[in-house]
Design a protein around this motif. Structure first.
Motif, PDB file in Angstrom:
ATOM      1  N   ARG A  38      12.053  18.015   5.530  1.00 36.96           N
ATOM      2  CA  ARG A  38      12.896  18.041   4.341  1.00 36.96           C
ATOM      3  C   ARG A  38      14.223  17.334   4.603  1.00 36.96           C
ATOM      4  O   ARG A  38      14.663  17.236   5.752  1.00 36.96           O
ATOM      5  CB  ARG A  38      13.157  19.493   3.925  1.00 36.96           C
ATOM      6  N   PRO A  39      14.879  16.864   3.530  1.00 37.21           N
ATOM      7  CA  PRO A  39      16.208  16.274   3.721  1.00 37.21           C
ATOM      8  C   PRO A  39      17.170  17.268   4.351  1.00 37.21           C
ATOM      9  O   PRO A  39      16.961  18.492   4.299  1.00 37.21           O
ATOM     10  CB  PRO A  39      16.622  15.899   2.288  1.00 37.21           C
ATOM     11  N   GLN A 116      20.352  14.816  -4.927  1.00 37.95           N
ATOM     12  CA  GLN A 116      19.676  15.420  -3.786  1.00 37.95           C
ATOM     13  C   GLN A 116      20.224  16.807  -3.483  1.00 37.95           C
ATOM     14  O   GLN A 116      19.476  17.726  -3.123  1.00 37.95           O
ATOM     15  CB  GLN A 116      19.823  14.516  -2.562  1.00 37.95           C
ATOM     16  N   ALA A 120      18.171  20.304  -3.679  1.00 39.88           N
ATOM     17  CA  ALA A 120      18.133  21.208  -2.528  1.00 39.88           C
ATOM     18  C   ALA A 120      18.409  22.645  -2.927  1.00 39.88           C
ATOM     19  O   ALA A 120      17.929  23.577  -2.276  1.00 39.88           O
ATOM     20  CB  ALA A 120      19.142  20.757  -1.476  1.00 39.88           C
ATOM     21  N   HIS A 124      16.373  21.327 -10.271  1.00 42.84           N
ATOM     22  CA  HIS A 124      15.622  20.160 -10.730  1.00 42.84           C
ATOM     23  C   HIS A 124      15.878  19.874 -12.212  1.00 42.84           C
ATOM     24  O   HIS A 124      16.056  18.722 -12.618  1.00 42.84           O
ATOM     25  CB  HIS A 124      14.128  20.379 -10.498  1.00 42.84           C
TER      26      HIS A 124
END
Length: 196
Positions: A38-39, A116, A120, A124
């Motif tokens: 994941r980022p 982003q 996280a 969304h």
């Protein structure tokens, strides 16, 4: 002389040693263990460390904004001659045009960084709403101006700026209102599988 004839027992040893469907080895995907792709912001958010998340976000946005500012200044200062040098005399844009395009690109990169961070934190739907605000800003600006080139450039700047403003506002609210213990308790998304 006797000659052996093939019969049901002639191939018995081979049949006995052939793997059955129950014992045959199967090639099944094995999940990646101890691999979190994941980022960075998503990984930090999953630990529930709000302070570290905010600091990381600030560094990311600062780096992206700084890069965009340098690019915009460079495009305005030396953009036209560099453009003609690389692509020929037919491609001639004024400093204002290149500067506006660079500013819009920088704002767009900042919006992506904020998106982003919102993702996280599970925002969304908020990301979609912020991009919708950006589209509205772009359409409203392009409808208000007459020259084609300026219309597109200013619309790009206005749309990206609107998206940045909307995402920044929604992100601040999300950070303040989020239950960080619940964020940390959320399981990570399933990872990819690989063949052995």
């Amino acid at each position: 002389s006797s000659r052996s004839t093939g019969g049901p027992t002639a191939y018995a040893p081979a049949a006995a040693t052939a793997p059955s469907p129950a014992t045959a080895p199967t090639s099944r995907p094995r999940p990646l263990e101890n691999s979190d792709r994941r980022p960075v912001l998503a990984r930090v958010a999953s630990t529930g460390r709000r302070s570290e998340f905010s600091k990381g976000l600030g560094r990311l946005v600062g780096a992206v904004a700084g890069l965009g500012a340098v690019a915009a200044a460079g495009a305005y200062a030396v953009g036209p001659p560099v453009l003609r040098l690389l692509f020929g005399a037919r491609y001639d844009l004024a400093r204002r045009d290149l500067g506006l395009l660079a500013v819009a690109s920088g704002l767009y990169m900042v919006a992506l960084a904020l998106a982003q961070a919102l993702i996280a934190l599970g925002g969304h739907v908020r990301v979609v709403a912020a991009w919708a605000v950006g589209v509205i800003g772009f359409l409203a600006t392009t409808a208000a101006l007459a020259p084609l080139l300026l219309r597109v450039e200013a619309g790009f700047v206005a749309g990206a700026a609107a998206a940045v403003a909307a995402m920044g506002l929604l992100l601040v609210r999300r950070i303040r209102a989020a239950d960080w213990s619940a964020v940390a308790a959320e399981p990570p998304p399933p990872m990819a599988s690989v063949e052995p």
